[in-house]
Write an enzyme that holds these catalytic residues in place. Structure first.
Site, PDB file in Angstrom:
ATOM      1  CB  SER A  95      -3.541   5.950   8.016  1.00 56.02           C
ATOM      2  OG  SER A  95      -4.119   4.940   8.819  1.00 56.02           O
ATOM      3  CG  ASP A 142       1.249   0.103   8.667  1.00 55.63           C
ATOM      4  OD1 ASP A 142       1.881  -0.689   7.952  1.00 55.63           O
ATOM      5  OD2 ASP A 142       0.615   1.082   8.229  1.00 55.63           O
ATOM      6  CE  LYS A 197      -0.674  -1.779   6.060  1.00 51.29           C
ATOM      7  NZ  LYS A 197       0.148  -0.698   5.500  1.00 51.29           N
ATOM      8  CD  GLU A 238      -2.796   3.183  -0.199  1.00 45.10           C
ATOM      9  OE1 GLU A 238      -2.146   2.577   0.672  1.00 45.10           O
ATOM     10  OE2 GLU A 238      -3.192   4.367  -0.061  1.00 45.10           O
TER      11      GLU A 238
HETATM   12  O1  KIV Z   1      -1.841   2.984   7.318  1.00 48.16           O
HETATM   13  C1  KIV Z   1      -2.905   2.615   6.825  1.00 48.16           C
HETATM   14  O2  KIV Z   1      -3.989   2.903   7.322  1.00 48.16           O
HETATM   15  C2  KIV Z   1      -2.853   1.832   5.617  1.00 48.16           C
HETATM   16  C3  KIV Z   1      -4.127   1.605   4.869  1.00 48.16           C
HETATM   17  C4  KIV Z   1      -4.452   2.814   4.092  1.00 48.16           C
HETATM   18  C5  KIV Z   1      -4.081   0.419   4.018  1.00 48.16           C
HETATM   19  O3  KIV Z   1      -1.811   1.398   5.208  1.00 48.16           O
END
Ligand code: KIV
Length: 273
Positions: free
Chosen positions: A54, A92, A120, A189
């Site tokens: 994000s 992420d 993730k 989500e």
């Molecule tokens: O990238 C991010 O911040 C996310 C959240 C919205 C769960 O994947």
């Protein structure tokens, strides 16, 4: 900032901590992208910090997360881990950094070397083999299901997922496949609250929700959303915790963590039916 922060005051949160909380106590998660945010978030007792892709939107100003690179996430993990006071640090894997097993291992290793403690990945049952490979090599995995923002073009926009019964059942089935492959956490989500509850009930591992109702084991929000720092209209599941808060950013983060723990956030107005 005038002085160096003190050493971490609380016991570091691990995957075992979250596993032990399942079914007993709800936990909170927030994104952070820099040192000071990480300090504030972890100091407020938030269990998990996500350095999410994000950042492509809230830091870099893109319309979606697709332009984010592994180097971008690695850089922000480096900043965040210096401020982190014991939260579990999740990194992420951005768009197209886990398209093959070899690339997945290299991308995940790059984030772990910078200080991530779990990675993730967005996807369903097709992630099973990568999940297995990562966990066998000591890299814990969180699988992100439901609305997967990296697939925004395929999904035709940022839309609620799992509204029809067949799709809802396939999300549950695929989550079970990923758990069997070794996933330590599932993140859901933008799904109806009822589906959030069903997935949480079906899985032994902790489920983190965002727009997935009040019954998941943990809740996550983008820090900027919590602080009201978004252009335009916020998503339904967003609550501005800074509005009316007299203790500033730290007070807002603490209020969020307490509301999640107490089960008062998300309320019905933040849920999809
Ligand atoms: O990238 C991010 O911040 C996310 C959240 C919205 C769960 O994947």
């Amino acid at each position: 900032m005038s002085s160096q922060p003190a050493a971490p005051a609380r016991k570091p949160v691990t995957i075992t901590t979250l596993q032990n909380m399942k079914g007993k106590e709800r936990f909170s998660c927030l994104t952070a992208y820099g040192y000071s945010e990480a300090y504030a978030v972890s100091d407020a007792g938030v269990e998990v910090i996500l350095v999410g892709d994000s950042l492509g939107m809230v830091i870099q100003g893109h319309d979606n997360s697709l332009p984010v690179t592994i180097e971008d996430v690695a850089y922000h993990i480096r900043c965040v881990q210096r401020g982190n006071q014991g939260s579990l640090l999740m990194g992420d894997l951005p768009f197209m950094t886990f398209y093959s097993e070899e690339v997945t291992l290299e991308s995940a290793a790059a984030l772990m070397r910078e200080g991530a403690q779990i990675v993730k990945l967005e996807g369903g049952a097709w992630l099973a083999e990568s999940t297995r490979l990562l966990t066998q090599r000591g890299i814990p995995v969180c699988c992100h299901m439901g609305l997967m923002p990296q697939s925004v073009n395929h999904l035709g926009g940022f839309r609620v997922q799992g509204r029809d019964p067949a799709k809802a059942q396939s999300i549950i089935d695929e989550a079970l496949v990923l758990q069997d492959a070794g996933a330590s956490i599932v993140l859901l989500e933008c799904v109806p609250a009822e589906l959030g509850a069903r997935v949480t009930e079906a899985l032994d591992v902790p489920v983190i929700g965002i727009g997935a109702g009040p019954e998941t084991d943990g809740q996550i929000m983008v820090l900027h959303d919590l602080l009201g720092l978004y252009p335009g209209r916020p998503a339904k599941f967003v609550k501005n915790f800074l509005a009316g808060e007299t203790d500033g950013v730290q007070g807002a983060v603490k209020a969020y963590a307490e509301a999640v723990r107490a089960g008062t956030f998300p309320g019905p107005e933040h849920c999809y039916q």
